[in-house]
Design a protein around this motif. Structure first.
Motif, PDB file in Angstrom:
ATOM      1  N   VAL A 196       4.490   2.330   3.849  1.00  0.00           N
ATOM      2  CA  VAL A 196       4.364   0.514   3.007  1.00  0.00           C
ATOM      3  C   VAL A 196       3.726  -0.450   3.652  1.00  0.00           C
ATOM      4  N   GLY A 197       3.806  -0.316   4.360  1.00  0.00           N
ATOM      5  CA  GLY A 197       3.039  -1.436   5.412  1.00  0.00           C
ATOM      6  C   GLY A 197       1.202  -1.239   5.718  1.00  0.00           C
ATOM      7  N   GLY A 198       1.070  -0.409   5.686  1.00  0.00           N
ATOM      8  CA  GLY A 198       0.221   0.635   5.863  1.00  0.00           C
ATOM      9  C   GLY A 198      -0.453   0.151   7.639  1.00  0.00           C
ATOM     10  N   LEU A 199       0.224  -0.088   7.960  1.00  0.00           N
ATOM     11  CA  LEU A 199       0.210   0.060   9.691  1.00  0.00           C
ATOM     12  C   LEU A 199      -0.297   0.773  10.265  1.00  0.00           C
ATOM     13  N   THR A 200      -1.250   0.684  10.877  1.00  0.00           N
ATOM     14  CA  THR A 200      -1.829   1.949  12.371  1.00  0.00           C
ATOM     15  C   THR A 200      -0.306   2.536  13.109  1.00  0.00           C
ATOM     16  N   VAL A 201      -0.275   3.650  13.849  1.00  0.00           N
ATOM     17  CA  VAL A 201       0.208   3.737  14.844  1.00  0.00           C
ATOM     18  C   VAL A 201       0.206   3.030  15.678  1.00  0.00           C
ATOM     19  N   ALA A 210      17.748   0.320 -11.300  1.00  0.00           N
ATOM     20  CA  ALA A 210      17.763  -0.525 -12.481  1.00  0.00           C
ATOM     21  C   ALA A 210      16.429  -1.946 -11.790  1.00  0.00           C
ATOM     22  N   VAL A 211      15.964  -1.550 -10.848  1.00  0.00           N
ATOM     23  CA  VAL A 211      14.351  -2.740 -11.095  1.00  0.00           C
ATOM     24  C   VAL A 211      13.267  -1.253 -10.319  1.00  0.00           C
ATOM     25  N   ASP A 212      12.683  -1.470 -11.429  1.00  0.00           N
ATOM     26  CA  ASP A 212      11.663  -0.888 -11.778  1.00  0.00           C
ATOM     27  C   ASP A 212      10.327  -1.330 -10.993  1.00  0.00           C
ATOM     28  N   ASP A 213      10.134  -0.372  -9.522  1.00  0.00           N
ATOM     29  CA  ASP A 213       9.386  -1.050  -8.419  1.00  0.00           C
ATOM     30  C   ASP A 213       9.407   0.194  -7.712  1.00  0.00           C
ATOM     31  N   ASP A 214       8.433   1.027  -7.518  1.00  0.00           N
ATOM     32  CA  ASP A 214       8.202   1.567  -6.754  1.00  0.00           C
ATOM     33  C   ASP A 214       7.870   1.684  -5.490  1.00  0.00           C
ATOM     34  N   ARG A 215       7.164   0.831  -4.620  1.00  0.00           N
ATOM     35  CA  ARG A 215       7.508   0.167  -3.509  1.00  0.00           C
ATOM     36  C   ARG A 215       8.854   0.016  -3.057  1.00  0.00           C
ATOM     37  N   LEU A 216       9.695  -0.635  -3.811  1.00  0.00           N
ATOM     38  CA  LEU A 216      11.294  -0.731  -3.572  1.00  0.00           C
ATOM     39  C   LEU A 216      11.281   0.724  -3.371  1.00  0.00           C
ATOM     40  N   ARG A 217      11.714   1.505  -3.694  1.00  0.00           N
ATOM     41  CA  ARG A 217      12.117   3.176  -4.240  1.00  0.00           C
ATOM     42  C   ARG A 217      11.823   3.409  -2.918  1.00  0.00           C
ATOM     43  N   GLU A 268      -3.848  -3.184  -2.100  1.00  0.00           N
ATOM     44  CA  GLU A 268      -3.553  -1.153  -3.086  1.00  0.00           C
ATOM     45  C   GLU A 268      -3.512  -1.074  -2.308  1.00  0.00           C
ATOM     46  N   TRP A 269      -2.920  -0.809  -0.666  1.00  0.00           N
ATOM     47  CA  TRP A 269      -1.931   0.661   0.054  1.00  0.00           C
ATOM     48  C   TRP A 269      -1.496   1.361  -0.640  1.00  0.00           C
ATOM     49  N   SER A 270       0.016  -0.015  -0.179  1.00  0.00           N
ATOM     50  CA  SER A 270       1.298   0.283  -0.738  1.00  0.00           C
ATOM     51  C   SER A 270       1.305   0.417  -1.586  1.00  0.00           C
ATOM     52  N   ARG A 271       0.831   0.371  -3.187  1.00  0.00           N
ATOM     53  CA  ARG A 271       0.917   0.593  -4.455  1.00  0.00           C
ATOM     54  C   ARG A 271       0.515   1.972  -4.524  1.00  0.00           C
TER      55      ARG A 271
END
Length: 451
Positions: free
Chosen positions: A131-136, A101-108, A16-19
């Motif tokens: 987006v990926g939720g990786l740590t620093v 054109a593409v209704d996608d929050d993560r792509l935007r 769920e992080w990226s969403r």
């Protein structure tokens, strides 16, 4: 109960992080607010779920909590008219304006993080974090830089997006092709992190990341004009991801050890993903006598007659998956393709991978000479030392191989890879010890002073 809660929070974070961050970024238009509110929501879950129990819909709970955290923060910080007005508008439930054109929050969100106002390094790092939720720490490992350096890079990137008021939207028209290169580079690194996760204690392969990278790459490809160089690059990257993902089930043993390509059970490869990837590359798996030209002929790649990085890498993977057994691999094609890649995008890592192919096609001695020349730029890269260890082992230098394994183990961050390298190191140490014992035995027998 505690273990179940921890496992659930870990799973929800990955799913769920990226969403959640993307939804917050769309609603509030601020990456700092989005990231920090999402992080606060997960921190609240860690504090409350052990006592209150896991909610029926954990993802919805996190989303709702994160939105409340963001609203509370904006209300606390509403010291200027603009922020006050923004805080008042948060209760407005009217439909949002069209966003593309593409209704996608993560792509935007990916396109926002990859805005050309940022350096390429900042774009990739920021997207891996947001987006990926990786740590620093994980991102720093991927870039081969210090964690503090990476943290500063990400902080500066977010500040620049805020100061420049970079919009949260998909680019349109002529703006789109110019933005694609950075986005594809990001998606490739997200996929790579998932395919061989750094710092993963229990899950050396993160299919949430590889799956998300594939999903977003499909969306990017759908935005682009067929036949354009950008569409060709996106197609190549999607093919590369699919052909690589197809091998995932065979890459880690039941004991949690990385399984090398030549030792994998190819019956466990995903044939549907392979068929789709080969179709994108232009190969046919059902034609063993297929001419080699599609893999090597640049004109076969796309209309402009030039193969790009992802298209070449996809063709390298196509050669691997078309071989029914490891012994059937056409290493001459792979060496040629890496030679082409060296001309398109020269780098020490490309040469390192080419050396592996040369060791199979020519000899480990020739490959080792190539690898030894890469020591300065790749000394901090675990794969360099792992490759060198394997080659030293093959040329009969077990002591040097053991030292190289030690260095690779110290640098590797993936548990499955560490397990594999540790076993290989033990094998070479045992072989070296046996050889020494044989040498002592032969010396004793031949010595004139031996009774």
């Amino acid at each position: 109960m505690g273990h179940d809660v921890d496992a659930t929070i870990t799973r929800v974070y990955r799913d769920e992080w990226s969403r959640v961050v993307a939804g917050l970024a769309r609603r509030f238009g601020d990456l700092d607010i989005a990231e920090e509110s999402a992080a606060e929501a997960f921190a609240t879950a860690i504090a409350r779920w052990p006592a209150d129990g896991i909610p029926p819909n954990p993802g919805a709970w996190i989303t709702t909590t994160a939105n409340r955290k963001a609203i509370d923060r904006l209300r606390r910080e509403a010291r200027r008219d603009e922020l006050q007005q923004e805080a008042l508008m948060l209760t407005d439930d009217s439909p949002a304006e069209p966003v593309g054109a593409v209704d996608d929050d993560r792509l935007r969100l990916v396109f926002t993080c990859c805005h050309p106002a940022l350096s390429m390094e900042a774009r990739v790092a920021l997207t891996l974090r947001i987006v990926g939720g990786l740590t620093v720490a994980e991102i720093a490992h991927a870039f081969l830089v210090q964690e503090t350096t990476m943290g500063q890079r990400i902080t500066r990137a977010k500040a620049k997006i805020k100061a420049a008021k970079i919009p949260y939207r998909l680019p349109e028209g002529e703006e789109l092709p110019a933005r694609v290169e950075g986005v594809l580079a990001v998606l490739y690194l997200v996929f790579n992190e998932g395919y061989l996760a750094s710092g993963a204690a229990d899950d050396p392969v993160r299919r949430d990341l590889t799956g998300e990278a594939i999903r977003l790459t499909r969306l990017v490809r759908a935005l682009l004009r067929a036949g354009s160089p950008e569409h060709g690059a996106a197609t190549g990257l999607l093919a590369l991801m699919l052909l690589t993902e197809a091998r995932t089930d065979a890459r880690v043993s039941g004991d949690g050890e990385l399984v090398r390509l030549d030792e994998q059970d190819r019956a466990r490869w995903d044939r549907a993903l392979i068929d789709e990837g080969l179709a994108l590359v232009g190969e046919r798996i059902d034609a063993p006598d297929m001419p080699r030209s599609p893999a090597l002929d640049p004109a076969a790649a796309r209309g402009d007659g030039a193969l790009g990085r992802y298209e070449i890498l996809a063709r390298i993977n196509a050669v691997h998956v078309r071989a029914a057994h490891a012994r059937d691999t056409d290493w001459s094609q792979i060496v040629a393709l890496y030679g082409l890649l060296e001309r398109v995008e020269p780098s020490p890592i490309v040469t390192l991978n080419k050396a592996v192919a040369v060791s199979e096609f020519d000899s480990p001695e020739v490959a080792l000479a190539m690898v030894e020349r890469l020591g300065d730029p790749l000394d901090g890269y675990h794969a360099f030392h792992a490759t060198r260890a394997e080659l030293l082992r093959r040329v009969g230098r077990p002591g040097d191989a053991a030292a190289a394994y030690d260095r690779a183990i110290a640098l590797a961050g993936n548990t499955a890879e560490v397990t594999h390298l540790t076993r290989r190191r033990a094998e070479v140490a045992a072989a070296g010890s046996s050889a020494e014992q044989r040498d002592v035995s032969r010396s004793s027998v031949s010595s004139p002073s031996h009774p």
